[in-house]
Design an enzyme around this catalytic site. Sequence first.
Site, PDB file in Angstrom:
ATOM      1  N   THR A  91       3.701 -27.103   0.599  1.00 22.35           N
ATOM      2  CA  THR A  91       2.646 -27.541   1.522  1.00 22.35           C
ATOM      3  C   THR A  91       1.760 -28.584   0.860  1.00 22.35           C
ATOM      4  O   THR A  91       1.248 -29.482   1.521  1.00 22.35           O
ATOM      5  CB  THR A  91       1.815 -26.320   1.965  1.00 22.35           C
ATOM      6  OG1 THR A  91       2.672 -25.469   2.723  1.00 22.35           O
ATOM      7  CG2 THR A  91       0.625 -26.711   2.822  1.00 22.35           C
ATOM      8  N   THR A 141       3.653 -22.342  -1.902  1.00 25.86           N
ATOM      9  CA  THR A 141       3.045 -21.044  -2.222  1.00 25.86           C
ATOM     10  C   THR A 141       4.008 -19.862  -2.003  1.00 25.86           C
ATOM     11  O   THR A 141       3.810 -18.802  -2.588  1.00 25.86           O
ATOM     12  CB  THR A 141       1.787 -20.794  -1.360  1.00 25.86           C
ATOM     13  OG1 THR A 141       2.160 -20.824   0.022  1.00 25.86           O
ATOM     14  CG2 THR A 141       0.708 -21.818  -1.624  1.00 25.86           C
ATOM     15  N   ASP A 142       5.026 -20.062  -1.131  1.00 22.54           N
ATOM     16  CA  ASP A 142       5.816 -18.901  -0.694  1.00 22.54           C
ATOM     17  C   ASP A 142       6.580 -18.197  -1.812  1.00 22.54           C
ATOM     18  O   ASP A 142       6.666 -16.969  -1.818  1.00 22.54           O
ATOM     19  CB  ASP A 142       6.790 -19.321   0.421  1.00 22.54           C
ATOM     20  CG  ASP A 142       6.066 -19.576   1.744  1.00 22.54           C
ATOM     21  OD1 ASP A 142       4.906 -19.136   1.875  1.00 22.54           O
ATOM     22  OD2 ASP A 142       6.658 -20.207   2.636  1.00 22.54           O
TER      23      ASP A 142
HETATM   24  N1  ASP Z   1       6.310 -22.835   3.071  1.00 21.14           N
HETATM   25  C1  ASP Z   1       5.461 -23.505   2.122  1.00 21.14           C
HETATM   26  C2  ASP Z   1       6.162 -23.488   0.778  1.00 21.14           C
HETATM   27  O1  ASP Z   1       6.184 -22.459   0.160  1.00 21.14           O
HETATM   28  C3  ASP Z   1       4.161 -22.792   2.064  1.00 21.14           C
HETATM   29  C4  ASP Z   1       3.146 -23.375   1.110  1.00 21.14           C
HETATM   30  O2  ASP Z   1       3.433 -24.174   0.253  1.00 21.14           O
HETATM   31  O3  ASP Z   1       1.963 -22.958   1.232  1.00 21.14           O
HETATM   32  O4  ASP Z   1       6.673 -24.483   0.345  1.00 21.14           O
END
Ligand code: ASP
Length: 331
Positions: free
Chosen positions: A20, A99-100
Amino acid sequence: MLETSKPAGRRVVVLGTGGTIAGRARAAGDNLGYTAGEVGVAELLADVEAPPGTILLAEQVAQIDSKDMEFAVWQRLAQRCDAWLAQPDVAGVVVTHGTDTLEETAFFLQSVLAPGKPVVLTCAMRPATSLSPDGPQNVRDALAVAATPGASGVTVVCAGVIHGAHDVQKVHTYRLDAFASGDAGPIGYVEEGAVRCVRNWPSAPGGRAYPAIDLIAGLAQWPRVEIVTSHAGARGTLVDILVSEHLSASTPSRLDGLVAAATGNGTLHHALEAALLRAQAAGIAVVRATRCAEGRILAHPSAGLRDAGDLTPVKARVALMLELIAAGPRS
Ligand code: ASP
């Protein structure tokens, strides 16, 4: 690769992997309908100042949504971290990441590198195109940690908090401060570029990597380790199918390990436990890890299946894969 024209000094390398933090939406007000992994790492650094006395370098290692993380990316990322950290003038490495699966990558890198210099993963909960993105401040904070003399090991920096790779977990779906370190608590904080530690860095310089990075880099096939969850009404059917496929000569489908996401202090529904014991007897490595967000499994000698202590199921899976890699191919 971008090298900014800053005065000579120690280098801090920023490796981009997507997420993200590199996300792009059609409208600045849209923090949900974006595509992760679109903005290049050099662009993410465009308005970011290098910490005093350092030079920034950017390298794009991958450009993915981290929910789609693959072993090949981990392999390349570990290799690139290792290569950069070996350069005497590199103070540390920052990795921009989604973040995932951030906690899985952090735990993996800490396990295989145990770096004597800092490797700092950072992220964002809002895309780069947001009206008010959180990525730039997180990158600044991560750079401050990577440039801190004496810092070591793999950490995660998000919303001004420094978490250790072993303890960090994503605990919130939306909040900018989306990570926590459970019982252990954070390693420290970044306040206006100043790092304030409240406990030790994850690894002392020279800490042993396990298994060796060379083994990871040359690995053609990773062990297959699946996670099964114990819950009300759980059954052993899924485990039995996986094991019978594994044992069947007509449909060879390799299974190397199982992690049971167990309730409470490592307890399992009796039907699932019976199937896991059958799997273990068939030669599959089985580990129990607690579903609880905090605490650890307190071992009891009567347990027929070993436990992963304080590791979450996803980290226990990484640990089991690395253990199987270190043990070498099965006969
Ligand atoms: N789906 C995204 C990822 O993990 C979520 C994020 O980065 O917050 O790449």
